[in-house]
Every structure is written in C-alpha cells, then in structure tokens.
Design a protein around this motif. Sequence first.
Motif, mmCIF file in Angstrom:
data_model
loop_
_atom_site.group_PDB
_atom_site.id
_atom_site.type_symbol
_atom_site.label_atom_id
_atom_site.label_comp_id
_atom_site.label_asym_id
_atom_site.label_seq_id
_atom_site.Cartn_x
_atom_site.Cartn_y
_atom_site.Cartn_z
ATOM 1 N N UNK A 47 0.831 -1.201 0.000
ATOM 2 C CA UNK A 47 0.000 0.000 0.000
ATOM 3 C C UNK A 47 0.873 1.262 0.000
ATOM 4 N N UNK A 48 2.006 1.223 0.664
ATOM 5 C CA UNK A 48 2.948 2.341 0.637
ATOM 6 C C UNK A 48 3.450 2.552 -0.792
ATOM 7 N N UNK A 49 3.731 1.460 -1.492
ATOM 8 C CA UNK A 49 4.185 1.540 -2.881
ATOM 9 C C UNK A 49 3.100 2.169 -3.749
ATOM 10 N N UNK A 50 1.867 1.719 -3.589
ATOM 11 C CA UNK A 50 0.746 2.280 -4.365
ATOM 12 C C UNK A 50 0.610 3.776 -4.095
ATOM 13 N N UNK A 51 0.663 4.154 -2.824
ATOM 14 C CA UNK A 51 0.534 5.569 -2.468
ATOM 15 C C UNK A 51 1.688 6.394 -3.043
ATOM 16 N N UNK A 52 2.897 5.886 -2.947
ATOM 17 C CA UNK A 52 4.043 6.657 -3.449
ATOM 18 C C UNK A 52 3.941 6.857 -4.961
ATOM 19 N N UNK A 53 3.471 5.855 -5.682
ATOM 20 C CA UNK A 53 3.272 6.017 -7.125
ATOM 21 C C UNK A 53 2.159 7.022 -7.402
ATOM 22 N N UNK A 54 1.093 6.934 -6.651
ATOM 23 C CA UNK A 54 -0.033 7.847 -6.810
ATOM 24 C C UNK A 54 0.377 9.289 -6.523
ATOM 25 N N UNK A 55 1.245 9.471 -5.528
ATOM 26 C CA UNK A 55 1.669 10.810 -5.117
ATOM 27 C C UNK A 55 2.939 11.289 -5.827
ATOM 28 N N UNK A 56 3.506 10.461 -6.701
ATOM 29 C CA UNK A 56 4.759 10.798 -7.399
ATOM 30 C C UNK A 56 5.884 11.123 -6.424
ATOM 31 N N UNK A 57 6.066 10.263 -5.440
ATOM 32 C CA UNK A 57 7.166 10.425 -4.494
ATOM 33 C C UNK A 57 7.756 9.044 -4.228
ATOM 34 N N UNK A 58 8.885 9.019 -3.568
ATOM 35 C CA UNK A 58 9.491 7.735 -3.233
ATOM 36 C C UNK A 58 8.840 7.196 -1.951
ATOM 37 N N UNK A 59 8.864 5.882 -1.778
ATOM 38 C CA UNK A 59 8.350 5.329 -0.521
ATOM 39 C C UNK A 59 9.071 5.904 0.702
ATOM 40 N N UNK A 60 10.384 6.116 0.586
ATOM 41 C CA UNK A 60 11.120 6.661 1.733
ATOM 42 C C UNK A 60 10.693 8.088 2.037
ATOM 43 N N UNK A 61 10.379 8.848 1.010
ATOM 44 C CA UNK A 61 9.888 10.213 1.225
ATOM 45 C C UNK A 61 8.510 10.179 1.894
ATOM 46 N N UNK A 62 7.640 9.302 1.414
ATOM 47 C CA UNK A 62 6.312 9.176 2.005
ATOM 48 C C UNK A 62 6.397 8.767 3.471
ATOM 49 N N UNK A 63 7.321 7.875 3.775
ATOM 50 C CA UNK A 63 7.471 7.411 5.151
ATOM 51 C C UNK A 63 8.187 8.440 6.037
ATOM 52 N N UNK A 64 8.784 9.449 5.425
ATOM 53 C CA UNK A 64 9.492 10.467 6.197
ATOM 54 C C UNK A 64 10.900 10.066 6.565
ATOM 55 N N UNK A 65 11.476 9.136 5.821
ATOM 56 C CA UNK A 65 12.809 8.636 6.132
ATOM 57 C C UNK A 65 13.904 9.433 5.454
#
Length: 119
Positions: A47-65
């Motif tokens: 789901x993190x992968x789906x969200x990051x693709x949807x938001x045009x960001x990396x999973x690490x950026x979405x997670x705040x890492x």
Amino acid sequence: MKLGERIKSYRLTKKLTLKDIALHLGVSEATAQRYESGKITTIDYDKIIILSKLFDCSPTELMGWETNRDTSLELANDEKIFLEKFRKLSHDDQMLLFGIMDSFIDRRNSVSLPATGTK
C-alpha cells in the motif's frame, strides 16, 4: 510530520479525495481516513508503494525517512506540468521535443540582444 499527515498533504496537493485513495488501495473510505488520522499506523508495504506512485514520491519520502533532501531539485508548478506531459509522450516524441528545445536554445543564444534586453 507523521505518516498520516504526509498522506493527507500529498492527497490534497494532488486534489484527490479519500474515496480516490480508498479505491487505489482497495480499502474502505473509512480505512483511508484512519490512515490519514493516524489511527492506523501500520500500513502494508504494498500500500505504501501504491501511495508513493499515486503521489509521485518515493516510498522513503512518504514514510518520512529522507532527511537529507536536496531542495535544489524542487520543481516549480509549470515545470511539474511540463514533466507530467513529457512523461506521457513516446520515447521518439520525447527525443523530438529535446531537439526542438535545443533549436530554440541555439537560436536564442545566437541572437544579439541589446544590453537592456533579456535572454
């Protein structure tokens, strides 16, 4: 900023609804809302992968890492629009567009402008 806050921020930036998020993730709208509110803190990797693709960001950026983010790579709104359209072109059309841009740059550089003019 917590994960839920980042999800909400990205969602609003992309002008998506909670229902849009829920549909992409295959969850209920209520579950998507709980992701945003922080009531659900553990989100499956897929789901993190789906969200990051949807938001045009990396999973690490979405997670705040990402802590050493290079802000020099921030795009202006018109650059984002250009990039979104550019990505929709075929590879051949992208190469053609590069050639056109190079022609404009070469022509612009060869024109002699008065001292008060801009390039």
